[in-house]
Design a protein around this motif. Structure first.
Motif, PDB file in Angstrom:
ATOM      1  N   ILE A 155       0.862  -1.177   0.000  1.00  0.00           N
ATOM      2  CA  ILE A 155       0.000   0.000   0.000  1.00  0.00           C
ATOM      3  C   ILE A 155       0.897   1.225   0.000  1.00  0.00           C
ATOM      4  O   ILE A 155       1.647   1.456   0.959  1.00  0.00           O
ATOM      5  N   GLU A 156       0.837   1.992  -1.061  1.00  0.00           N
ATOM      6  CA  GLU A 156       1.691   3.178  -1.212  1.00  0.00           C
ATOM      7  C   GLU A 156       0.828   4.341  -1.686  1.00  0.00           C
ATOM      8  O   GLU A 156       0.109   4.220  -2.676  1.00  0.00           O
ATOM      9  N   ILE A 157       0.926   5.454  -0.989  1.00  0.00           N
ATOM     10  CA  ILE A 157       0.079   6.597  -1.322  1.00  0.00           C
ATOM     11  C   ILE A 157       0.632   7.418  -2.488  1.00  0.00           C
ATOM     12  O   ILE A 157      -0.110   8.132  -3.155  1.00  0.00           O
ATOM     13  N   GLU A 158       1.923   7.310  -2.758  1.00  0.00           N
ATOM     14  CA  GLU A 158       2.564   8.140  -3.782  1.00  0.00           C
ATOM     15  C   GLU A 158       3.095   7.270  -4.927  1.00  0.00           C
ATOM     16  O   GLU A 158       4.093   6.569  -4.770  1.00  0.00           O
ATOM     17  N   PRO A 159       2.448   7.307  -6.097  1.00  0.00           N
ATOM     18  CA  PRO A 159       2.899   6.468  -7.226  1.00  0.00           C
ATOM     19  C   PRO A 159       4.336   6.726  -7.643  1.00  0.00           C
ATOM     20  O   PRO A 159       5.022   5.812  -8.118  1.00  0.00           O
ATOM     21  N   ALA A 160       4.817   7.955  -7.457  1.00  0.00           N
ATOM     22  CA  ALA A 160       6.180   8.283  -7.881  1.00  0.00           C
ATOM     23  C   ALA A 160       7.215   7.464  -7.109  1.00  0.00           C
ATOM     24  O   ALA A 160       8.308   7.190  -7.626  1.00  0.00           O
ATOM     25  N   ILE A 161       6.883   7.067  -5.881  1.00  0.00           N
ATOM     26  CA  ILE A 161       7.805   6.238  -5.095  1.00  0.00           C
ATOM     27  C   ILE A 161       8.009   4.900  -5.788  1.00  0.00           C
ATOM     28  O   ILE A 161       9.133   4.395  -5.889  1.00  0.00           O
ATOM     29  N   ILE A 162       6.924   4.318  -6.267  1.00  0.00           N
ATOM     30  CA  ILE A 162       7.019   3.029  -6.959  1.00  0.00           C
ATOM     31  C   ILE A 162       7.831   3.177  -8.239  1.00  0.00           C
ATOM     32  O   ILE A 162       8.706   2.359  -8.543  1.00  0.00           O
ATOM     33  N   ASP A 163       7.560   4.235  -8.989  1.00  0.00           N
ATOM     34  CA  ASP A 163       8.307   4.467 -10.228  1.00  0.00           C
ATOM     35  C   ASP A 163       9.799   4.634  -9.939  1.00  0.00           C
ATOM     36  O   ASP A 163      10.645   4.057 -10.630  1.00  0.00           O
ATOM     37  N   ALA A 164      10.119   5.428  -8.909  1.00  0.00           N
ATOM     38  CA  ALA A 164      11.523   5.691  -8.590  1.00  0.00           C
ATOM     39  C   ALA A 164      12.241   4.428  -8.133  1.00  0.00           C
ATOM     40  O   ALA A 164      13.441   4.259  -8.380  1.00  0.00           O
ATOM     41  N   SER A 165      11.508   3.528  -7.474  1.00  0.00           N
ATOM     42  CA  SER A 165      12.142   2.327  -6.932  1.00  0.00           C
ATOM     43  C   SER A 165      12.614   1.370  -8.018  1.00  0.00           C
ATOM     44  O   SER A 165      13.390   0.458  -7.746  1.00  0.00           O
ATOM     45  N   GLU A 166      12.160   1.577  -9.252  1.00  0.00           N
ATOM     46  CA  GLU A 166      12.635   0.724 -10.341  1.00  0.00           C
ATOM     47  C   GLU A 166      14.144   0.854 -10.538  1.00  0.00           C
ATOM     48  O   GLU A 166      14.774  -0.025 -11.119  1.00  0.00           O
ATOM     49  N   ALA A 167      14.721   1.942 -10.013  1.00  0.00           N
ATOM     50  CA  ALA A 167      16.174   2.121 -10.107  1.00  0.00           C
ATOM     51  C   ALA A 167      16.924   1.069  -9.305  1.00  0.00           C
ATOM     52  O   ALA A 167      18.112   0.833  -9.544  1.00  0.00           O
TER      53      ALA A 167
END
Length: 224
Positions: free
Chosen positions: A48-60
């Protein structure tokens, strides 16, 4: 933070080695979810993550977090944790909470008695709740308030040091907290994850144990 995020999954799993369902509050780098899915017993893990950008950034960090993206047992929900749980009639064997720090706007409510009392209702029978927070950049009063909230909400808990300034509290609600089964560190997928570090023995892991409810009760009961 690799050690901290790995221990955030494996120490709770040691207290619930047969856990089949898991919910993770906060994605971060994804390493905690990746380590959680190293258990073959887990059938479903939702992050459960409130900020989609966190998920995108974690692809690094891929492939260190590969299972949260590639494993069919893994899923993401973009939502506030309180809304997620309130909107579902679902319980979990394991809930791991690693949101931002309690003094960050929007997350303070995830460290309250009210939230912890509610989260107990989303644990399956014998379920385990785990809360991460750190001691650095935090006042004694704020750290005490988090511990006091956990103390009021959970009848059984243990605290572990999982990093230089990082604490993990593992708690249970309806049943006593079982002793940890450190054999989870020998699971094949876990062993592969830890192949690049010196051997971690049960003695090392037990040495991380800092306190339990009985230890803190004389202090925290006074604050109630």
């Amino acid at each position: 933070d690799e050690a901290t995020q790995t221990f955030l999954a494996l120490i709770p799993l040691a207290h619930a080695p047969g856990a089949e369902t898991a919910a993770l509050i906060g994605h971060g780098s994804g390493l905690t979810g990746h380590a959680t899915l190293a258990s073959p017993a887990i059938q479903r893990a939702v992050t459960i993550e409130i900020e989609p950008a966190i998920i995108d950034a974690s692809e690094a960090f891929f492939p260190a977090n590969a299972r949260v993206f590639d494993d069919p047992r893994s899923s993401f929900v973009i939502d506030d944790a309180k809304a997620f749980f309130a909107g579902r009639r679902e319980t979990f064997n394991l809930i791991i909470s690693e949101p931002s720090n309690p003094w960050v706007s929007g997350t303070a409510s995830l460290f309250t008695v009210e939230f912890y009392q509610r989260i107990r209702g989303y644990l399956a029978s014998g379920g385990i709740f785990a809360q991460w927070f750190h001691g650095y950049e935090m006042t004694d009063a704020l750290a005490a308030s988090v511990l006091s909230a956990l103390h009021q909400a959970f009848p059984h808990y243990r605290g572990y040091q999982v990093g230089p300034g990082d604490l993990l509290v593992v708690a249970s609600g309806d049943t006593p907290l079982p002793p940890p089964d450190w054999e989870v560190f020998q699971l094949p997928a876990v062993a592969r994850m830890l192949a690049h570090v010196p051997e971690i023995t049960p003695g090392h892991l037990q040495a991380l144990h800092l306190f339990d409810r009985e230890t803190l009760a004389p202090l925290l009961d006074l604050s109630l």
